[in-house]
Design a protein around this motif. Structure first.
Motif, PDB file in Angstrom:
ATOM      1  N   GLU A  83     116.066 -54.947  78.113  1.00 43.31           N
ATOM      2  CA  GLU A  83     114.145 -55.526  77.376  1.00 43.31           C
ATOM      3  C   GLU A  83     114.319 -54.094  76.450  1.00 43.31           C
ATOM      4  O   GLU A  83     113.102 -53.767  75.715  1.00 43.31           O
ATOM      5  CB  GLU A  83     113.210 -56.289  77.686  1.00 43.31           C
ATOM      6  CG  GLU A  83     112.102 -56.880  77.338  1.00 43.31           C
ATOM      7  CD  GLU A  83     112.474 -57.688  76.010  1.00 43.31           C
ATOM      8  OE1 GLU A  83     111.421 -58.188  75.086  1.00 43.31           O
ATOM      9  OE2 GLU A  83     113.470 -58.080  76.011  1.00 43.31           O
TER      10      GLU A  83
ATOM     11  N   LYS B 194     115.561 -52.512  74.125  1.00 44.30           N
ATOM     12  CA  LYS B 194     115.594 -53.936  72.835  1.00 44.30           C
ATOM     13  C   LYS B 194     113.998 -53.101  71.985  1.00 44.30           C
ATOM     14  O   LYS B 194     114.156 -52.849  70.883  1.00 44.30           O
ATOM     15  CB  LYS B 194     115.785 -55.045  73.194  1.00 44.30           C
ATOM     16  CG  LYS B 194     115.111 -55.713  71.650  1.00 44.30           C
ATOM     17  CD  LYS B 194     115.442 -57.251  71.933  1.00 44.30           C
ATOM     18  CE  LYS B 194     114.338 -57.962  72.572  1.00 44.30           C
ATOM     19  NZ  LYS B 194     113.523 -59.046  73.177  1.00 44.30           N
ATOM     20  N   HIS B 195     113.158 -53.145  72.721  1.00 44.10           N
ATOM     21  CA  HIS B 195     112.312 -52.618  72.143  1.00 44.10           C
ATOM     22  C   HIS B 195     111.797 -50.747  71.632  1.00 44.10           C
ATOM     23  O   HIS B 195     111.269 -50.904  70.639  1.00 44.10           O
ATOM     24  CB  HIS B 195     110.486 -53.081  73.527  1.00 44.10           C
ATOM     25  CG  HIS B 195     110.096 -54.234  73.374  1.00 44.10           C
ATOM     26  ND1 HIS B 195     109.509 -54.798  72.577  1.00 44.10           N
ATOM     27  CD2 HIS B 195     110.482 -54.952  74.045  1.00 44.10           C
ATOM     28  CE1 HIS B 195     109.022 -55.978  72.677  1.00 44.10           C
ATOM     29  NE2 HIS B 195     110.431 -56.300  73.411  1.00 44.10           N
TER      30      HIS B 195
ATOM     31  N   GLU C 145     114.573 -49.442  70.328  1.00 46.08           N
ATOM     32  CA  GLU C 145     115.573 -49.386  69.118  1.00 46.08           C
ATOM     33  C   GLU C 145     114.711 -50.215  68.008  1.00 46.08           C
ATOM     34  O   GLU C 145     115.266 -49.501  66.809  1.00 46.08           O
ATOM     35  CB  GLU C 145     116.626 -50.431  69.093  1.00 46.08           C
ATOM     36  CG  GLU C 145     117.817 -49.449  69.903  1.00 46.08           C
ATOM     37  CD  GLU C 145     118.337 -48.074  69.577  1.00 46.08           C
ATOM     38  OE1 GLU C 145     118.842 -48.778  68.322  1.00 46.08           O
ATOM     39  OE2 GLU C 145     118.603 -47.622  70.847  1.00 46.08           O
ATOM     40  N   THR C 146     113.589 -51.043  68.053  1.00 46.71           N
ATOM     41  CA  THR C 146     113.334 -52.024  67.111  1.00 46.71           C
ATOM     42  C   THR C 146     112.081 -50.624  66.881  1.00 46.71           C
ATOM     43  O   THR C 146     111.467 -50.429  65.884  1.00 46.71           O
ATOM     44  CB  THR C 146     111.943 -52.904  67.819  1.00 46.71           C
ATOM     45  OG1 THR C 146     113.105 -53.591  68.237  1.00 46.71           O
ATOM     46  CG2 THR C 146     110.907 -53.734  66.897  1.00 46.71           C
ATOM     47  N   ASN C 147     111.763 -50.178  67.160  1.00 47.62           N
ATOM     48  CA  ASN C 147     110.616 -48.997  66.828  1.00 47.62           C
ATOM     49  C   ASN C 147     111.125 -47.298  66.820  1.00 47.62           C
ATOM     50  O   ASN C 147     110.074 -46.730  66.170  1.00 47.62           O
ATOM     51  CB  ASN C 147     109.563 -48.443  68.232  1.00 47.62           C
ATOM     52  CG  ASN C 147     108.405 -50.036  68.020  1.00 47.62           C
ATOM     53  OD1 ASN C 147     108.364 -50.850  67.449  1.00 47.62           O
ATOM     54  ND2 ASN C 147     108.354 -50.607  69.621  1.00 47.62           N
ATOM     55  N   ARG C 148     112.600 -47.414  66.492  1.00 48.73           N
ATOM     56  CA  ARG C 148     112.869 -46.070  66.233  1.00 48.73           C
ATOM     57  C   ARG C 148     112.918 -45.603  65.160  1.00 48.73           C
ATOM     58  O   ARG C 148     112.687 -44.355  64.956  1.00 48.73           O
ATOM     59  CB  ARG C 148     114.249 -46.255  66.506  1.00 48.73           C
ATOM     60  CG  ARG C 148     115.289 -44.858  66.288  1.00 48.73           C
ATOM     61  CD  ARG C 148     116.887 -44.921  65.886  1.00 48.73           C
ATOM     62  NE  ARG C 148     117.202 -45.343  67.321  1.00 48.73           N
ATOM     63  CZ  ARG C 148     118.344 -44.797  68.230  1.00 48.73           C
ATOM     64  NH1 ARG C 148     118.177 -43.664  68.101  1.00 48.73           N
ATOM     65  NH2 ARG C 148     117.841 -44.540  69.518  1.00 48.73           N
TER      66      ARG C 148
ATOM     67  N   GLN D  93     102.777 -47.505  70.407  1.00 47.65           N
ATOM     68  CA  GLN D  93     103.415 -48.245  71.142  1.00 47.65           C
ATOM     69  C   GLN D  93     104.569 -46.832  72.481  1.00 47.65           C
ATOM     70  O   GLN D  93     104.657 -47.586  73.937  1.00 47.65           O
ATOM     71  CB  GLN D  93     105.120 -47.889  70.826  1.00 47.65           C
ATOM     72  CG  GLN D  93     104.777 -48.980  69.461  1.00 47.65           C
ATOM     73  CD  GLN D  93     104.740 -50.722  69.535  1.00 47.65           C
ATOM     74  OE1 GLN D  93     105.199 -50.537  70.934  1.00 47.65           O
ATOM     75  NE2 GLN D  93     103.816 -51.115  68.853  1.00 47.65           N
TER      76      GLN D  93
END
Length: 110
Positions: free
Chosen positions: A30, A33-34, A36-39, A51
């Protein structure tokens, strides 16, 4: 800053879920994932700062407030994973009536 927050989050998950490989694995997945989403967020932007702060708050919450329990015997006794980072209070606010409330009334009153 983000790398430090990510590492802090992983350390906190390791502390909170020590001995529970399934939950530890899910927490790591988890977190990844978060992140990577905000990379693609630009360093220094408002969203980036927001973030990173959120990740630090989650890490603090995991470290201080999550306590796992495991059934110790058939008599409904549990063994809790309380560690040196677990926040321990004295419940003074609850005793004074300032604790858990719903719409200004005590939670257990009818």
């Amino acid at each position: 800053m983000a790398l430090e927050a990510y590492r802090n989050l992983l350390r906190s998950a390791r502390i909170a879920f020590r001995g529970d490989t399934r939950m530890l694995s899910a927490a790591r997945l988890e977190a990844r994932k978060h992140f990577e989403t905000n990379r693609g967020l630009a360093a220094g932007s408002d969203e980036y700062t927001k973030q990173v702060a959120h990740a630090q708050e989650v890490a603090k919450f995991l470290r201080e407030n999550v306590v796992q329990g495991q059934a110790a015997d058939a008599e409904a006794n549990y063994r809790l994973n309380i560690h040196e980072h677990t926040e321990r209070g004295n419940n003074e606010d609850i005793k004074k009536g300032k604790g858990n409330t719903l719409a200004g009334t005590k939670c257990c009153s009818s």
